[in-house]
Design an enzyme around this catalytic site. Sequence first.
Site, PDB file in Angstrom:
ATOM      1  CB  SER A   9      -0.881   0.012   1.248  1.00 51.11           C
ATOM      2  OG  SER A   9      -1.330   1.328   1.468  1.00 51.11           O
ATOM      3  CG  HIS A  34      -3.664  -1.553  -1.930  1.00 49.00           C
ATOM      4  ND1 HIS A  34      -4.776  -2.242  -2.336  1.00 49.00           N
ATOM      5  CD2 HIS A  34      -4.059  -0.772  -0.899  1.00 49.00           C
ATOM      6  CE1 HIS A  34      -5.811  -1.896  -1.592  1.00 49.00           C
ATOM      7  NE2 HIS A  34      -5.405  -0.990  -0.701  1.00 49.00           N
ATOM      8  CG  MET A  38      -7.981   7.359   1.996  1.00 55.32           C
ATOM      9  SD  MET A  38      -7.150   7.328   3.588  1.00 55.32           S
ATOM     10  CE  MET A  38      -6.488   5.658   3.572  1.00 55.32           C
ATOM     11  CG  HIS A  68      -9.035   0.407  -1.070  1.00 54.80           C
ATOM     12  ND1 HIS A  68      -8.472   0.197   0.179  1.00 54.80           N
ATOM     13  CD2 HIS A  68     -10.378   0.437  -0.870  1.00 54.80           C
ATOM     14  CE1 HIS A  68      -9.432   0.132   1.082  1.00 54.80           C
ATOM     15  NE2 HIS A  68     -10.601   0.282   0.473  1.00 54.80           N
ATOM     16  N   GLY A 144      -8.808   4.332   6.540  1.00 55.87           N
ATOM     17  CA  GLY A 144      -8.478   5.736   6.748  1.00 55.87           C
ATOM     18  C   GLY A 144      -7.005   5.957   7.042  1.00 55.87           C
ATOM     19  CG  PHE A 145      -5.738   6.901   9.748  1.00 53.89           C
ATOM     20  CD1 PHE A 145      -5.182   8.145   9.459  1.00 53.89           C
ATOM     21  CD2 PHE A 145      -7.052   6.847  10.183  1.00 53.89           C
ATOM     22  CE1 PHE A 145      -5.932   9.310   9.611  1.00 53.89           C
ATOM     23  CE2 PHE A 145      -7.813   8.000  10.337  1.00 53.89           C
ATOM     24  CZ  PHE A 145      -7.242   9.246  10.053  1.00 53.89           C
ATOM     25  CG  ASP A 177      -6.230  -2.674   2.720  1.00 56.42           C
ATOM     26  OD1 ASP A 177      -5.220  -2.416   3.394  1.00 56.42           O
ATOM     27  OD2 ASP A 177      -6.778  -1.855   1.957  1.00 56.42           O
ATOM     28  N   GLY A 178      -5.042  -4.314   5.828  1.00 49.75           N
ATOM     29  CA  GLY A 178      -4.980  -3.684   7.146  1.00 49.75           C
ATOM     30  C   GLY A 178      -4.272  -4.541   8.169  1.00 49.75           C
ATOM     31  N   GLY A 179      -3.134  -4.055   8.639  1.00 44.40           N
ATOM     32  CA  GLY A 179      -2.438  -4.754   9.728  1.00 44.40           C
ATOM     33  C   GLY A 179      -1.794  -6.061   9.322  1.00 44.40           C
ATOM     34  CB  SER A 200       2.962   0.391   8.414  1.00 43.60           C
ATOM     35  OG  SER A 200       2.037  -0.579   8.848  1.00 43.60           O
TER      36      SER A 200
HETATM   37  C1  DX5 Z   1      -6.349   1.675   5.154  1.00 45.94           C
HETATM   38  C2  DX5 Z   1      -5.831   1.365   3.767  1.00 45.94           C
HETATM   39  C3  DX5 Z   1      -4.751   0.357   3.759  1.00 45.94           C
HETATM   40  C4  DX5 Z   1      -3.553   0.750   4.576  1.00 45.94           C
HETATM   41  C5  DX5 Z   1      -2.901  -0.480   5.051  1.00 45.94           C
HETATM   42  O1  DX5 Z   1      -7.427   2.503   5.074  1.00 45.94           O
HETATM   43  O2  DX5 Z   1      -6.871   0.877   2.933  1.00 45.94           O
HETATM   44  O3  DX5 Z   1      -4.394  -0.042   2.439  1.00 45.94           O
HETATM   45  O4  DX5 Z   1      -2.643   1.540   3.892  1.00 45.94           O
HETATM   46  O5  DX5 Z   1      -1.829  -0.107   5.861  1.00 45.94           O
HETATM   47  P1  DX5 Z   1      -1.160  -1.094   6.892  1.00 45.94           P
HETATM   48  O6  DX5 Z   1      -0.643  -2.272   6.117  1.00 45.94           O
HETATM   49  O7  DX5 Z   1      -0.094  -0.265   7.488  1.00 45.94           O
HETATM   50  O8  DX5 Z   1      -2.229  -1.512   7.862  1.00 45.94           O
HETATM   51 ZN    ZN Z   2      -6.364  -0.100   0.943  1.00 43.40          ZN
END
Ligand code: DX5
Ligand code: ZN
Length: 223
Positions: A9, A34, A38, A68, A144-145, A177-179, A200
Amino acid sequence: MNENWIAPSILSANFAKLGEDVDNVLKAGADVVHFDVMDNHFVPNLTIGPLVCEALKKHGVTAPIDVHLMIEPVDRIIPDFAKAGADIITFHPEASVHIDRTLQLIKDCGCKAGLVFNPGTPLHYLDYVMDKLDMILLMSVNPGFGGQSFIPSALDKLRQVRKKIDDSGLNIRLEIDGGVKTDNIRAIKEAGADTFVAGSAIFSQPDYKKVIDDMRAELAKAV
Ligand code: DX5
Ligand code: ZN
């Protein structure tokens, strides 16, 4: 293309030298880019749009760009992303009044189409549109983050969607997607995902190749 797609991402990339950072992560073995969009309305953050997608393509990125959309409404901007070189476009069902029409619009623009489910969004949105989907994206954080922790209930949701895809006999990718990190990617694979967004976990490390290699090694252990 690998069977398991690693999708960095770029939300966590260095925006001041984005082209170079994307080149580096692809050279390190990533499969797709990815691209998190937003709007400070559907989600409480503001990122990048079609101009940046087009700039990456012009820069020479040939890997698929997985857009996305975390925006509302979605339809007006879809042709712009298609023209800018998006390969896959996914959106959240809550953000479109006419889900079937939006999926068709994405396909008419020549892109692959997908639906995204927030952690609290029910799966019934899949019921009548499975045949229009190339991808289902499950959020394992609230969007969002970057840098949030994986919500464990996403594993059970993955298993449910994996069963729906297998029962349908359709060729639909299942993205998470996420974590996503090296230490949970194996369990995520075992729950049914085949496409792994990681922001991240990859961009916070100096050696992208090491992270991606470690992730692939974990994926290879999955049963
Ligand atoms: C969150 C995004 C993700 C995000 C994932 O809203 O859709 O794609 O960047 O980031 P990590 O892998 O750090 O959770
Ligand atoms: Zn995403």
